[in-house]
Design a protein around this motif. Structure first.
Motif, PDB file in Angstrom:
ATOM      1  N   PHE A   1      26.510  35.989  46.354  1.00  0.00           N
ATOM      2  CA  PHE A   1      27.567  34.892  46.133  1.00  0.00           C
ATOM      3  C   PHE A   1      27.328  33.846  47.173  1.00  0.00           C
ATOM      4  CE2 PHE A   1      28.308  38.424  43.302  1.00  0.00           C
ATOM      5  CZ  PHE A   1      28.262  37.190  42.161  1.00  0.00           C
TER       6      PHE A   1
ATOM      7  N   ILE B   1      24.183  33.479  43.608  1.00  0.00           N
ATOM      8  CA  ILE B   1      24.841  32.817  42.521  1.00  0.00           C
ATOM      9  C   ILE B   1      25.892  31.964  44.094  1.00  0.00           C
ATOM     10  CG2 ILE B   1      27.058  33.094  41.538  1.00  0.00           C
ATOM     11  CD1 ILE B   1      26.403  35.912  40.582  1.00  0.00           C
TER      12      ILE B   1
ATOM     13  N   GLY C   1      28.520  28.588  41.625  1.00  0.00           N
ATOM     14  CA  GLY C   1      28.601  29.257  39.676  1.00  0.00           C
ATOM     15  C   GLY C   1      27.995  29.127  39.209  1.00  0.00           C
TER      16      GLY C   1
ATOM     17  N   ALA D   1      26.480  33.975  36.065  1.00  0.00           N
ATOM     18  CA  ALA D   1      27.838  34.445  37.225  1.00  0.00           C
ATOM     19  C   ALA D   1      28.511  34.162  36.768  1.00  0.00           C
ATOM     20  CB  ALA D   1      27.416  32.611  37.993  1.00  0.00           C
ATOM     21  N   SER D   2      29.197  33.812  35.841  1.00  0.00           N
ATOM     22  CA  SER D   2      30.348  34.699  35.127  1.00  0.00           C
ATOM     23  C   SER D   2      30.145  35.463  34.923  1.00  0.00           C
ATOM     24  CB  SER D   2      31.471  33.889  33.593  1.00  0.00           C
ATOM     25  OG  SER D   2      29.893  33.473  32.934  1.00  0.00           O
TER      26      SER D   2
ATOM     27  N   LYS E   1      29.513  38.029  38.176  1.00  0.00           N
ATOM     28  CA  LYS E   1      31.188  37.729  38.680  1.00  0.00           C
ATOM     29  C   LYS E   1      32.227  39.694  38.487  1.00  0.00           C
ATOM     30  CE  LYS E   1      33.132  34.565  40.479  1.00  0.00           C
ATOM     31  NZ  LYS E   1      34.042  33.487  41.525  1.00  0.00           N
ATOM     32  N   LYS E   2      32.178  39.079  37.059  1.00  0.00           N
ATOM     33  CA  LYS E   2      33.193  40.379  35.834  1.00  0.00           C
ATOM     34  C   LYS E   2      32.327  41.680  36.516  1.00  0.00           C
ATOM     35  CE  LYS E   2      35.117  40.783  31.593  1.00  0.00           C
ATOM     36  NZ  LYS E   2      35.100  40.406  30.130  1.00  0.00           N
TER      37      LYS E   2
ATOM     38  N   ARG F   1      33.169  42.682  39.735  1.00  0.00           N
ATOM     39  CA  ARG F   1      34.898  42.549  40.177  1.00  0.00           C
ATOM     40  C   ARG F   1      35.026  42.142  41.376  1.00  0.00           C
ATOM     41  NH1 ARG F   1      34.174  48.225  38.457  1.00  0.00           N
ATOM     42  NH2 ARG F   1      35.982  48.366  36.258  1.00  0.00           N
ATOM     43  N   LYS F   2      34.471  40.931  40.684  1.00  0.00           N
ATOM     44  CA  LYS F   2      34.827  39.337  42.717  1.00  0.00           C
ATOM     45  C   LYS F   2      35.954  38.394  41.736  1.00  0.00           C
ATOM     46  CE  LYS F   2      32.064  37.202  45.558  1.00  0.00           C
ATOM     47  NZ  LYS F   2      33.298  37.345  47.215  1.00  0.00           N
ATOM     48  N   ASN F   3      36.470  38.065  42.676  1.00  0.00           N
ATOM     49  CA  ASN F   3      37.163  36.858  42.282  1.00  0.00           C
ATOM     50  C   ASN F   3      37.555  36.060  42.880  1.00  0.00           C
ATOM     51  OD1 ASN F   3      38.860  38.936  39.887  1.00  0.00           O
ATOM     52  ND2 ASN F   3      39.329  39.954  41.655  1.00  0.00           N
ATOM     53  N   ASP F   4      36.587  35.611  43.772  1.00  0.00           N
ATOM     54  CA  ASP F   4      36.318  34.271  44.520  1.00  0.00           C
ATOM     55  C   ASP F   4      35.007  34.054  45.049  1.00  0.00           C
ATOM     56  OD1 ASP F   4      35.636  36.446  46.486  1.00  0.00           O
ATOM     57  OD2 ASP F   4      37.213  37.388  47.484  1.00  0.00           O
ATOM     58  N   ASP F   5      35.127  32.993  45.343  1.00  0.00           N
ATOM     59  CA  ASP F   5      33.233  32.278  45.450  1.00  0.00           C
ATOM     60  C   ASP F   5      33.103  32.616  47.193  1.00  0.00           C
ATOM     61  OD1 ASP F   5      33.263  31.323  43.072  1.00  0.00           O
ATOM     62  OD2 ASP F   5      33.808  29.360  43.778  1.00  0.00           O
TER      63      ASP F   5
END
Length: 155
Positions: A44, A77, A80, A94-95, A98-99, A102-106
């Protein structure tokens, strides 16, 4: 008689449709793209000029044979968007990734996912190819592959 046959035929179609719909998953997980087939490195980064992303690319440059030997895919990634950059091409969003992770930031982060879809490594700094390959080579599934001759021994 004709009416009864039509009802039976219609019921058979309805039952087959219900059976098929019940067996289909409601929502596919990103891991469906690689589970039990590939090891996945997910990188990421907030943007394509991120210094850590550049360092990670450099760290994996020239490792294509090792990546192929270990049944790997490397996915970046960035902004996005998910893109397979090395190894087996996987179709993941990508979404969804991330889900899944459990990644909440970039912010920059590297994950190594095993064939069992579990997170084997999570790092906020670039990881060398040697470190990835050494870790993978200690995993029971990889050791079985090496013993069976489906992967190179050692590096």
């Amino acid at each position: 008689m004709i009416f009864t046959a039509a009802i039976r035929s219609g019921l058979a179609v309805v039952c087959a449709s219900v059976s098929f719909a019940a067996s289909a998953p409601l929502m596919a997980s990103p891991s469906d793209a690689w589970a039990w087939k590939h090891r996945v490195v997910v990188v990421f980064a907030p943007h394509k000029r991120d210094a850590s992303l550049t360092a990670q690319r450099t760290a994996l440059a020239g490792t294509g044979a090792h990546i192929a030997d270990r049944h790997m895919a490397v996915i970046e990634i960035v902004n996005g968007e998910a893109k397979t950059v090395m190894g087996t091409r996987l179709d993941v969003s990508a979404s969804g990734m991330k889900k899944f992770l459990r990644k909440n930031d970039d912010r920059f982060e590297v994950f190594l996912l095993g064939k069992d879809t579990g997170v084997k490594l999570r790092s906020t700094t670039p990881v060398t190819g040697d470190d990835l390959f050494s870790l993978i080579d200690t995993m029971p599934m990889r050791r079985q592959e090496m013993t069976a001759g489906s992967g190179a021994k050692g590096s």
